[in-house]
Design a protein around this motif. Sequence first.
Motif, mmCIF file in Angstrom:
data_model
loop_
_atom_site.group_PDB
_atom_site.id
_atom_site.type_symbol
_atom_site.label_atom_id
_atom_site.label_comp_id
_atom_site.label_asym_id
_atom_site.label_seq_id
_atom_site.Cartn_x
_atom_site.Cartn_y
_atom_site.Cartn_z
ATOM 1 N N TYR A 170 0.817 -1.307 0.102
ATOM 2 C CA TYR A 170 -0.051 -0.072 0.025
ATOM 3 C C TYR A 170 0.918 1.054 -0.114
ATOM 4 C CZ TYR A 170 -3.132 -3.616 2.041
ATOM 5 O OH TYR A 170 -3.734 -4.591 2.403
ATOM 6 N N TYR B 161 0.946 5.479 0.800
ATOM 7 C CA TYR B 161 -0.121 6.402 1.600
ATOM 8 C C TYR B 161 0.669 7.841 1.690
ATOM 9 C CZ TYR B 161 -2.965 2.684 3.787
ATOM 10 O OH TYR B 161 -3.710 1.742 4.065
ATOM 11 N N PRO C 128 -2.982 10.661 6.931
ATOM 12 C CA PRO C 128 -2.379 9.754 5.780
ATOM 13 C C PRO C 128 -3.519 9.374 4.916
ATOM 14 C CG PRO C 128 -1.346 9.004 7.906
ATOM 15 C CD PRO C 128 -2.312 9.823 8.269
ATOM 16 N N GLN C 129 -3.138 9.760 3.586
ATOM 17 C CA GLN C 129 -4.233 9.328 2.741
ATOM 18 C C GLN C 129 -3.944 8.262 1.765
ATOM 19 O OE1 GLN C 129 -7.453 11.102 2.177
ATOM 20 N NE2 GLN C 129 -6.873 12.054 4.250
ATOM 21 N N PHE C 130 -4.862 7.240 1.486
ATOM 22 C CA PHE C 130 -4.283 6.296 0.743
ATOM 23 C C PHE C 130 -4.305 6.528 -0.716
ATOM 24 C CE2 PHE C 130 -4.476 2.126 -0.918
ATOM 25 C CZ PHE C 130 -5.399 1.846 -1.949
ATOM 26 N N TYR D 124 -1.658 -6.199 -5.390
ATOM 27 C CA TYR D 124 -1.544 -7.592 -4.470
ATOM 28 C C TYR D 124 -1.192 -8.393 -5.450
ATOM 29 C CZ TYR D 124 -3.382 -12.321 -3.399
ATOM 30 O OH TYR D 124 -3.460 -13.817 -3.258
ATOM 31 N N SER E 214 -4.739 -3.435 -6.796
ATOM 32 C CA SER E 214 -6.068 -4.028 -6.140
ATOM 33 C C SER E 214 -6.812 -2.889 -5.800
ATOM 34 C CB SER E 214 -5.654 -4.725 -5.036
ATOM 35 O OG SER E 214 -4.740 -4.103 -4.070
ATOM 36 N N ASP E 215 -6.471 -1.821 -5.424
ATOM 37 C CA ASP E 215 -7.531 -0.645 -5.084
ATOM 38 C C ASP E 215 -6.603 0.573 -5.312
ATOM 39 O OD1 ASP E 215 -9.136 0.262 -1.869
ATOM 40 O OD2 ASP E 215 -9.438 0.866 -4.123
ATOM 41 N N PHE F 234 4.382 7.047 2.900
ATOM 42 C CA PHE F 234 4.383 5.696 3.488
ATOM 43 C C PHE F 234 4.166 4.517 2.686
ATOM 44 C CE2 PHE F 234 5.044 6.894 7.614
ATOM 45 C CZ PHE F 234 4.411 7.937 8.184
ATOM 46 N N ARG G 248 1.670 -6.260 3.843
ATOM 47 C CA ARG G 248 1.131 -7.380 4.693
ATOM 48 C C ARG G 248 1.169 -8.730 3.713
ATOM 49 N NH1 ARG G 248 -3.935 -9.194 3.065
ATOM 50 N NH2 ARG G 248 -5.394 -7.733 2.174
ATOM 51 N N SER H 131 -1.514 -11.900 2.572
ATOM 52 C CA SER H 131 -2.941 -11.993 2.321
ATOM 53 C C SER H 131 -3.699 -12.787 3.306
ATOM 54 C CB SER H 131 -3.275 -12.500 0.688
ATOM 55 O OG SER H 131 -2.449 -13.638 0.641
ATOM 56 N N GLY H 132 -4.839 -12.644 3.401
ATOM 57 C CA GLY H 132 -5.577 -13.469 4.206
ATOM 58 C C GLY H 132 -6.772 -12.618 4.794
ATOM 59 N N ASP H 133 -7.394 -13.128 5.676
ATOM 60 C CA ASP H 133 -8.725 -12.507 6.182
ATOM 61 C C ASP H 133 -8.456 -11.384 7.095
ATOM 62 O OD1 ASP H 133 -10.488 -15.525 6.902
ATOM 63 O OD2 ASP H 133 -10.460 -14.385 5.035
ATOM 64 N N GLN I 143 -1.350 -4.475 8.530
ATOM 65 C CA GLN I 143 -0.326 -3.626 7.729
ATOM 66 C C GLN I 143 0.812 -3.167 8.373
ATOM 67 O OE1 GLN I 143 -2.251 -0.767 5.241
ATOM 68 N NE2 GLN I 143 -4.119 -1.887 4.871
ATOM 69 N N TYR J 265 -12.299 -3.545 11.147
ATOM 70 C CA TYR J 265 -11.316 -3.281 12.352
ATOM 71 C C TYR J 265 -11.005 -1.956 12.508
ATOM 72 C CZ TYR J 265 -10.083 -7.979 10.658
ATOM 73 O OH TYR J 265 -10.281 -9.371 10.282
ATOM 74 N N TYR K 189 -3.237 4.591 15.857
ATOM 75 C CA TYR K 189 -1.816 4.627 15.745
ATOM 76 C C TYR K 189 -1.220 5.958 16.327
ATOM 77 C CZ TYR K 189 -2.163 1.193 11.791
ATOM 78 O OH TYR K 189 -2.360 -0.051 11.069
ATOM 79 N N PHE L 177 -13.400 -5.171 6.652
ATOM 80 C CA PHE L 177 -12.956 -6.700 6.894
ATOM 81 C C PHE L 177 -12.417 -7.424 5.885
ATOM 82 C CE2 PHE L 177 -12.921 -10.170 9.526
ATOM 83 C CZ PHE L 177 -13.411 -11.281 8.803
ATOM 84 N N TYR M 278 -10.281 -8.610 2.809
ATOM 85 C CA TYR M 278 -8.975 -8.333 2.891
ATOM 86 C C TYR M 278 -8.734 -7.686 1.384
ATOM 87 C CZ TYR M 278 -8.375 -12.836 0.317
ATOM 88 O OH TYR M 278 -8.730 -13.697 -0.308
ATOM 89 N N ARG M 279 -9.517 -7.693 0.400
ATOM 90 C CA ARG M 279 -9.457 -6.760 -0.780
ATOM 91 C C ARG M 279 -10.061 -5.393 -0.356
ATOM 92 N NH1 ARG M 279 -6.419 -9.839 -1.033
ATOM 93 N NH2 ARG M 279 -6.148 -11.508 -2.364
ATOM 94 N N ASP M 280 -9.467 -4.311 -1.158
ATOM 95 C CA ASP M 280 -10.220 -3.001 -0.914
ATOM 96 C C ASP M 280 -10.148 -2.727 0.473
ATOM 97 O OD1 ASP M 280 -12.484 -3.648 -3.266
ATOM 98 O OD2 ASP M 280 -10.532 -3.108 -3.574
ATOM 99 N N LYS N 125 -7.812 -0.575 2.241
ATOM 100 C CA LYS N 125 -7.181 0.631 2.740
ATOM 101 C C LYS N 125 -7.546 0.948 4.108
ATOM 102 C CE LYS N 125 -10.402 3.662 0.355
ATOM 103 N NZ LYS N 125 -11.218 2.488 -0.429
ATOM 104 N N ILE N 126 -6.631 1.692 4.628
ATOM 105 C CA ILE N 126 -6.711 2.370 6.180
ATOM 106 C C ILE N 126 -7.104 3.624 5.879
ATOM 107 C CG2 ILE N 126 -5.714 2.847 8.296
ATOM 108 C CD1 ILE N 126 -3.916 0.500 7.847
ATOM 109 N N PHE O 84 -7.882 6.998 7.910
ATOM 110 C CA PHE O 84 -7.541 7.558 9.226
ATOM 111 C C PHE O 84 -8.489 8.923 9.629
ATOM 112 C CE2 PHE O 84 -3.610 5.705 9.851
ATOM 113 C CZ PHE O 84 -3.094 4.995 8.626
#
Lengths: 113, 116
Positions: A33, A35, A43-45, A50, A55-56, A90, A94, A96-98, A102, B33, B37, B97, B99-101, B103-104, B106
């Motif tokens: 990712y 930011y 911070p802005q995404f 992936y 992916s985004d 930044f 991470r 991948s997974g449920d 990050q 989630y 930070y 939740f 795990y795609r898309d 992004k965090i 803030f």
Amino acid sequence: AAGVIQSPRHLIKEKRETATLKCYPIPRHDTVYWYQQGPGQDPQFLISFYEKMQSDKGSIPDRFSAQQFSDYHSELNMSSLELGDSALYFCASRTSGDYNEQFFGPGTRLTVL
Amino acid sequence: AQTVTQSQPEMSVQEAETVTLSCTYDTSESDYYLFWYKQPPSRQMILVIRQEAYKQQNATENRFSVNFQKAAKSFSLKISDSQLGDAAMYFCAYRRFPYRDDKIIFGKGTRLHILP
């Protein structure tokens, strides 16, 4: 433990120049990712990858492009730099997974003069 | 779209005292989630604590604990026995939740000052 590596840590460029920021994720992390944190801001995404595919995408200017390479490192290319691009960039990674946290790198501080 | 709001731009607390930082968020998701930070002057982003929305129990990490009120969409951070090293900018953050898309997002941050 290995952390996310970003290079360079500091970069000074003139307006209209080009900059390339690099991110080396933690080993075995397949998602990256980017930011952007302007002075006094949150911070802005910008963008994420992936398995080497985008992916985004967030509020990333058209002047910016990024990619993830076969070794999973990522590069953020910024062209026609403007004063407003001065920020802390930044990278986070991470696995991948449920859920997997990050992990943030130390950031690259870009100053455009 | 999800949003995170921190209404306290700055706070101060006496060393060894307890302080609570507030955060509210808005989402239509049921699973997500939440994070706090810490960003010290070095500007490194340090994860302080995380909360899974499906867990009713509030997360705790040593001197740091949260008060998670899902219905009210509230997520406050309590720091006990404040120490000088706790002085920093604190960001409340949200991540959906799936795990795609993921992004965090803030909040604007709360700058915490520790008074000796």
